[in-house]
Design a protein around this motif. Structure first.
Motif, PDB file in Angstrom:
ATOM      1  N   ASN A 173      49.231  29.364  38.133  1.00 24.63           N
ATOM      2  CA  ASN A 173      50.206  29.031  39.172  1.00 24.63           C
ATOM      3  C   ASN A 173      50.173  27.568  39.580  1.00 24.63           C
ATOM      4  O   ASN A 173      50.910  27.149  40.476  1.00 24.63           O
ATOM      5  CB  ASN A 173      50.005  29.920  40.410  1.00 24.63           C
ATOM      6  CG  ASN A 173      48.660  29.698  41.087  1.00 24.63           C
ATOM      7  OD1 ASN A 173      47.858  28.875  40.650  1.00 24.63           O
ATOM      8  ND2 ASN A 173      48.411  30.435  42.148  1.00 24.63           N
ATOM      9  N   ASP A 175      50.855  23.697  38.433  1.00 25.70           N
ATOM     10  CA  ASP A 175      51.595  23.004  37.380  1.00 25.70           C
ATOM     11  C   ASP A 175      50.706  22.052  36.585  1.00 25.70           C
ATOM     12  O   ASP A 175      50.973  21.777  35.403  1.00 25.70           O
ATOM     13  CB  ASP A 175      52.812  22.260  37.945  1.00 25.70           C
ATOM     14  CG  ASP A 175      52.458  21.241  39.021  1.00 25.70           C
ATOM     15  OD1 ASP A 175      51.287  21.188  39.436  1.00 25.70           O
ATOM     16  OD2 ASP A 175      53.357  20.491  39.448  1.00 25.70           O
ATOM     17  N   TYR A 178      49.180  24.337  34.027  1.00 21.12           N
ATOM     18  CA  TYR A 178      50.225  24.682  33.063  1.00 21.12           C
ATOM     19  C   TYR A 178      50.381  23.575  32.023  1.00 21.12           C
ATOM     20  O   TYR A 178      50.405  23.829  30.803  1.00 21.12           O
ATOM     21  CB  TYR A 178      51.531  24.926  33.834  1.00 21.12           C
ATOM     22  CG  TYR A 178      52.805  24.671  33.070  1.00 21.12           C
ATOM     23  CD1 TYR A 178      53.230  25.526  32.070  1.00 21.12           C
ATOM     24  CD2 TYR A 178      53.599  23.558  33.381  1.00 21.12           C
ATOM     25  CE1 TYR A 178      54.402  25.280  31.372  1.00 21.12           C
ATOM     26  CE2 TYR A 178      54.772  23.310  32.704  1.00 21.12           C
ATOM     27  CZ  TYR A 178      55.178  24.171  31.689  1.00 21.12           C
ATOM     28  OH  TYR A 178      56.339  23.926  31.008  1.00 21.12           O
ATOM     29  N   CYS A 197      54.038  28.647  33.979  1.00 19.71           N
ATOM     30  CA  CYS A 197      53.607  28.349  35.335  1.00 19.71           C
ATOM     31  C   CYS A 197      54.073  29.467  36.256  1.00 19.71           C
ATOM     32  O   CYS A 197      55.275  29.752  36.339  1.00 19.71           O
ATOM     33  CB  CYS A 197      54.172  27.003  35.800  1.00 19.71           C
ATOM     34  SG  CYS A 197      53.464  26.430  37.360  1.00 19.71           S
ATOM     35  N   GLY A 198      53.134  30.119  36.936  1.00 18.72           N
ATOM     36  CA  GLY A 198      53.492  31.217  37.819  1.00 18.72           C
ATOM     37  C   GLY A 198      52.308  32.129  38.050  1.00 18.72           C
ATOM     38  O   GLY A 198      51.158  31.773  37.781  1.00 18.72           O
ATOM     39  N   SER A 199      52.592  33.336  38.539  1.00 18.83           N
ATOM     40  CA  SER A 199      51.557  34.318  38.806  1.00 18.83           C
ATOM     41  C   SER A 199      51.932  35.627  38.121  1.00 18.83           C
ATOM     42  O   SER A 199      52.552  35.611  37.054  1.00 18.83           O
ATOM     43  CB  SER A 199      51.385  34.496  40.317  1.00 18.83           C
ATOM     44  OG  SER A 199      50.272  35.316  40.604  1.00 18.83           O
ATOM     45  N   GLU A 201      54.191  37.725  38.571  1.00 18.26           N
ATOM     46  CA  GLU A 201      55.620  37.928  38.326  1.00 18.26           C
ATOM     47  C   GLU A 201      56.106  37.212  37.064  1.00 18.26           C
ATOM     48  O   GLU A 201      57.197  37.483  36.567  1.00 18.26           O
ATOM     49  CB  GLU A 201      56.428  37.439  39.543  1.00 18.26           C
ATOM     50  CG  GLU A 201      56.538  35.935  39.679  1.00 18.26           C
ATOM     51  CD  GLU A 201      55.279  35.254  40.192  1.00 18.26           C
ATOM     52  OE1 GLU A 201      55.193  34.014  40.111  1.00 18.26           O
ATOM     53  OE2 GLU A 201      54.375  35.981  40.688  1.00 18.26           O
ATOM     54  N   THR A 202      55.276  36.322  36.525  1.00 20.57           N
ATOM     55  CA  THR A 202      55.641  35.547  35.333  1.00 20.57           C
ATOM     56  C   THR A 202      55.250  36.259  34.047  1.00 20.57           C
ATOM     57  O   THR A 202      55.677  35.862  32.960  1.00 20.57           O
ATOM     58  CB  THR A 202      54.960  34.162  35.400  1.00 20.57           C
ATOM     59  OG1 THR A 202      55.166  33.591  36.692  1.00 20.57           O
ATOM     60  CG2 THR A 202      55.523  33.200  34.360  1.00 20.57           C
TER      61      THR A 202
END
Length: 280
Positions: A173, A175, A178, A197-199, A201-202
């Protein structure tokens, strides 16, 4: 991007207390840590630093050990100098060699990983990363689809690729992490690692053979249900980033709710990594 270095001087402190302090610092935004002669140095994006949060956190340890700190501003161009002073090559299980770009190539090792961490977590030196790498070296990942959560520098995904994984999805999460995973994959000539990039939900809506998650207890407890939903039957999950007591039992019990069965665990110092298998 400008960073701050908080140099913490610690006395009368036990090793497990310092590990706990580092974990708590990570929860308030610090993303890189170095052991120093008199304590630990913690790094954070300057724009995200809130001194009252740091002071409030340290007060919770006031009965456990003595502390003081100084704050230093670090310009981006000075970051390499900061970590190069303390980044030494690492050998894992006699056949995996982790080095930085400024160290010499060592062709005698079966797996060589080149890492430029910048401000991302994951050089292999922390106990949690070391244990995850040991598990990967013991696990058959050939032709497997791998999900790496909290990927940091991408070091774990890179190792699975070198061990024959078919495809790796690395998610973090932050950047900086990432981008770091992308750059380190290129440094290691890895072309089957996708960095996102995310958590939770990605996570792509597909099934994975192996899931790696080196994060912390609270995030793991929140995300285990999501991991179970994308793990193939008989798939393997490797967790780290937590302690044996009371964290391991909490994670075991939560995993049972989603048919993730405990297999075994490793321990270095007070840190633990654990292996689970999906049995539906």
């Amino acid at each position: 991007m400008k960073y701050l270095k908080v140099a913490l001087s610690l006395s009368d402190i036990e090793e497990y207390q310092q590990d706990l302090l580092v974990a708590e610092l990570a929860d308030i935004g610090f993303d890189t840590f170095e052991d120093t002669e008199d304590g630990v140095a913690a790094f954070i994006v300057a724009a995200e630093f809130v001194q009252t949060k740091l002071d409030d956190l340290l007060k919770t340890f006031s009965d456990d050990f003595k502390y003081s700190y100084t704050i230093h501003h670090i310009e981006p161009e000075n970051w390499n100098e900061e970590w190069e002073k303390n980044f030494s090559p690492l050998i894992i299980n006699e056949d995996c060699y982790v080095r930085a770009t400024f160290h010499e190539h060592q062709p005698q090792y079966k797996y060589e990983i080149v890492i430029d961490p910048k401000m991302a977590f994951g050089t292999g030196h922390h106990q949690t990363t070391t244990m995850m790498m040991l598990y990967i070296l013991e696990t058959d990942v050939k032709d497997k689809l791998v999900l790496d959560m909290g990927a940091g520098t991408g070091i774990l995904g890179i190792l699975t690729s070198k061990r024959g994984a078919k495809q790796i999805v690395a998610i973090d999460n932050d950047d900086i992490c990432y981008l770091s995973a992308i750059e380190n994959a290129a440094l290691n000539e890895i072309d089957n690692l996708t960095s996102l990039c995310g958590s939770k939900e990605t996570i792509p809506k597909e099934e994975f053979d192996v899931i790696l998650a080196n994060i912390n207890r609270n995030i793991l407890l929140d995300q285990i249900e999501t991991y179970a939903a994308v793990l193939k039957n008989n798939g393997i999950i490797l967790f780290s980033g937590f302690y044996e007591d009371p964290d391991l039992e909490m994670i075991k019990q939560h995993c049972l709710k989603f048919n993730l069965n405990y297999v075994d665990h490793k321990k270095i110092g007070d840190w633990v990594a654990a292996q689970f298998i999906s049995l539906n």
